[in-house]
Design a protein around this motif. Structure first.
Motif, PDB file in Angstrom:
ATOM      1  N   PRO A 185      53.179  24.043  45.326  1.00 18.11           N
ATOM      2  CA  PRO A 185      52.221  23.922  46.428  1.00 18.11           C
ATOM      3  C   PRO A 185      52.145  25.182  47.281  1.00 18.11           C
ATOM      4  N   LEU A 186      50.924  25.523  47.668  1.00 17.20           N
ATOM      5  CA  LEU A 186      50.645  26.735  48.425  1.00 17.20           C
ATOM      6  C   LEU A 186      49.812  26.349  49.638  1.00 17.20           C
ATOM      7  N   GLU A 187      50.299  26.669  50.830  1.00 13.71           N
ATOM      8  CA  GLU A 187      49.613  26.266  52.054  1.00 13.71           C
ATOM      9  C   GLU A 187      48.370  27.120  52.314  1.00 13.71           C
ATOM     10  N   ASN A 188      47.381  26.461  52.896  1.00 12.77           N
ATOM     11  CA  ASN A 188      46.165  27.126  53.388  1.00 12.77           C
ATOM     12  C   ASN A 188      45.340  27.781  52.282  1.00 12.77           C
ATOM     13  N   GLY A 189      45.474  27.278  51.061  1.00 14.35           N
ATOM     14  CA  GLY A 189      44.690  27.816  49.955  1.00 14.35           C
ATOM     15  C   GLY A 189      43.298  27.214  49.906  1.00 14.35           C
ATOM     16  N   PRO A 190      42.386  27.854  49.182  1.00 11.14           N
ATOM     17  CA  PRO A 190      41.002  27.379  49.117  1.00 11.14           C
ATOM     18  C   PRO A 190      40.880  26.096  48.311  1.00 11.14           C
ATOM     19  N   SER A 191      39.920  25.268  48.677  1.00  9.96           N
ATOM     20  CA  SER A 191      39.672  24.039  47.920  1.00  9.96           C
ATOM     21  C   SER A 191      38.724  24.288  46.752  1.00  9.96           C
ATOM     22  N   GLN A 192      37.866  25.317  46.863  1.00 12.92           N
ATOM     23  CA  GLN A 192      36.924  25.607  45.780  1.00 12.92           C
ATOM     24  C   GLN A 192      37.654  26.270  44.604  1.00 12.92           C
ATOM     25  N   ALA A 193      37.204  25.963  43.402  1.00 13.66           N
ATOM     26  CA  ALA A 193      37.668  26.699  42.221  1.00 13.66           C
ATOM     27  C   ALA A 193      36.864  27.991  42.120  1.00 13.66           C
ATOM     28  N   LEU A 194      37.472  29.008  41.522  1.00  9.19           N
ATOM     29  CA  LEU A 194      36.790  30.304  41.443  1.00  9.19           C
ATOM     30  C   LEU A 194      37.072  30.974  40.112  1.00  9.19           C
ATOM     31  N   TRP A 195      36.002  31.571  39.546  1.00  5.48           N
ATOM     32  CA  TRP A 195      36.119  32.375  38.329  1.00  5.48           C
ATOM     33  C   TRP A 195      35.832  33.833  38.665  1.00  5.48           C
ATOM     34  N   HIS A 196      36.696  34.694  38.154  1.00  7.58           N
ATOM     35  CA  HIS A 196      36.537  36.143  38.237  1.00  7.58           C
ATOM     36  C   HIS A 196      36.863  36.661  36.842  1.00  7.58           C
ATOM     37  N   LYS A 197      36.350  37.798  36.474  1.00  5.19           N
ATOM     38  CA  LYS A 197      36.581  38.269  35.111  1.00  5.19           C
ATOM     39  C   LYS A 197      38.066  38.455  34.794  1.00  5.19           C
ATOM     40  N   ASP A 198      38.896  38.636  35.825  1.00  9.30           N
ATOM     41  CA  ASP A 198      40.322  38.879  35.591  1.00  9.30           C
ATOM     42  C   ASP A 198      41.195  37.655  35.793  1.00  9.30           C
TER      43      ASP A 198
END
Length: 443
Positions: free
Chosen positions: A244-257
């Motif tokens: 678990p990581l506090e204050n992380g984003p709720s949205q999923a995200l794709w980046h090329k890396d």
């Protein structure tokens, strides 16, 4: 370390003598098909050679997305988004589904234009989506320093927990009367009068008039044994989860890396945005011509290697007697070793781009085999040469999110109901009827 922990599921002790339909494979596609059939009052037995959801259905990213899909999948995925929203209530169990949104970053102006054009595929379905500027993305994820021009954001996309979903759906199918059998490999199909009459499992025969093969990466081997040519190869993807990581984003995200999404426990599932490993195996040569267009399109994202998997697969018989143990009984679960080098690379890239993740502690790393077709579009189709036999496989890394609707479409085809969507794009015969193999997905 073995694959991810999957919610335990205890299979039925008794083998039914006869059912209407046998479903082969206990992943998200097989369990969704079994649930649909059972809810319609069709007697069904689901046979899984290992455990429910133990292969790619528990090893994927957990994304439930319509964004950036192959346009041929969009109508089916639109239905799947609707099904996921009511899934927990429908089955009476949690799948971890939540609608949190997914972001696809765009590195340059050309990528921005491509994503904006792609968004037009969603307009007939009134699915919310919009382009974000680089600043809007930074405001959405404070502290991030993505070197991008902008992003495609689809708030209606979501996520669910792969280690929970297939077992929960299987339990619901059993509630509705389905027989669910684990460690029960199907050795083959039997026919009478030119159509399916039953299957032979390692625990004995089951009479039936319809069979659905939802065997994931094993489907081509099974089909070939009975004279059905199914062009299919495997791609290996490495994934990790964090504590678990506090204050992380709720949205999923794709980046090329890299790519990430929040987990139900507050940790994150993280993977590479585009790199996968392709083991060169005997089937690579058998289907080289079928996959040539895909190789030209996706070459930059594929890392080819000649390793132990070649010898493993050359030892697998392509034919076996129904009264003898099949290959499926010697490999209950495909559990490839993850690539530490790849995991280190994508996690380091994520930490550079989003310093919040510098605090992330790796809890586990695993790998899984994605079953792919030449055009990266699934087969959801009857087999014309074997009446009563159907195939639902080859989801090419897109199967988890689309699973509920794929199960409904497969049930429609089995029961001769009007199909949920036009199934023409998913027909098996497209690989042999002279149709051009088109690679449309990806940018």
């Amino acid at each position: 370390m073995p694959g991810p922990y999957v919610d335990p599921f205890h299979g039925d002790a008794d083998l039914p003598a006869k059912v209407d339909v046998v479903v082969i494979g206990g992943g998200i596609i097989g369990t969704s098909t079994a649930l649909e059939l059972a809810e319609r009052g069709i007697s069904v037995a689901l046979c899984e050679k290992g455990g429910i959801g133990h292969e790619q259905s528990s090893r994927n990213w957990g994304w439930v997305r319509i964004s950036r899909r192959d346009p041929r999948e969009v109508p089916l995925m639109a239905e799947s988004l609707r099904l996921w929203q009511g899934m927990d209530e429908r089955i009476g169990r949690p799948t971890g589904y939540t609608r949190a949104g997914i972001i696809f970053t765009c590195a340059d102006e050309e990528s921005l234009a491509q994503h904006e054009r792609w968004g037009r595929h969603l307009e007939p379905y009134q699915i919310e989506h919009r382009m974000l500027s680089g600043q809007e993305l930074a405001d959405m994820m404070p502290g991030s320093r993505f070197d991008v021009k902008g992003a495609l954001y689809t708030p209606t996309d979501g996520r669910a927990e792969p280690q929970k979903a297939a077992p929960a759906i299987a339990e619901a199918a059993r509630d509705k009367g389905a027989h669910v059998l684990t460690e029960c490999a199907v050795r083959g199909i039997e026919t009478a009068g030119g159509r399916v009459s039953g299957v032979v499992t390692e625990r004995g025969p089951i009479a039936c008039s319809q069979v659905v093969l939802a065997g994931g990466a094993w489907s081509s081997l099974f089909s070939n044994r009975f004279g059905i040519d199914l062009p299919q190869l495997k791609v290996m993807n490495t994934v990790l989860r964090t504590k678990p990581l506090e204050n992380g984003p709720s949205q999923a995200l794709w980046h090329k890396d890299f790519a990430f999404r929040k987990r139900r426990d507050g940790g994150y599932t993280v993977a590479s945005g585009h790199e996968n490993i392709v083991d060169i195996v005997p089937a690579s040569f058998r289907y080289a011509r079928n996959f040539l267009p895909a190789l030209k399109s996706e070459w930059a994202s594929l890392n080819f290697r000649l390793a132990g998997r070649f010898l493993d697969e050359i030892r697998i018989p392509r034919s076996w007697a129904m009264d003898e143990a099949s290959p499926f009984e010697y490999a209950r679960v495909l559990d490839p070793k993850p690539s530490k080098a790849m995991a280190d690379k994508f996690l380091a890239a994520l930490k550079r781009a989003y310093p919040l993740f510098e605090k992330a502690e790796v809890a586990q790393t695993w790998a899984g085999y994605i079953d792919v077709t030449p055009d990266a579009v699934p087969v959801i189709s009857p087999v014309e040469d074997v009446p009563g036999f159907h195939i639902a496989t080859g989801f090419s890394g897109h199967g988890f999110g689309i699973g509920p609707a794929a199960g409904r479409l497969m049930a429609d085809l089995v029961t001769d109901r009007p199909p949920l969507v036009d199934p023409a794009a998913f027909r098996l015969s497209r690989f042999f009827d002279g149709s051009k193999v088109e690679i449309i997905s990806g940018f």
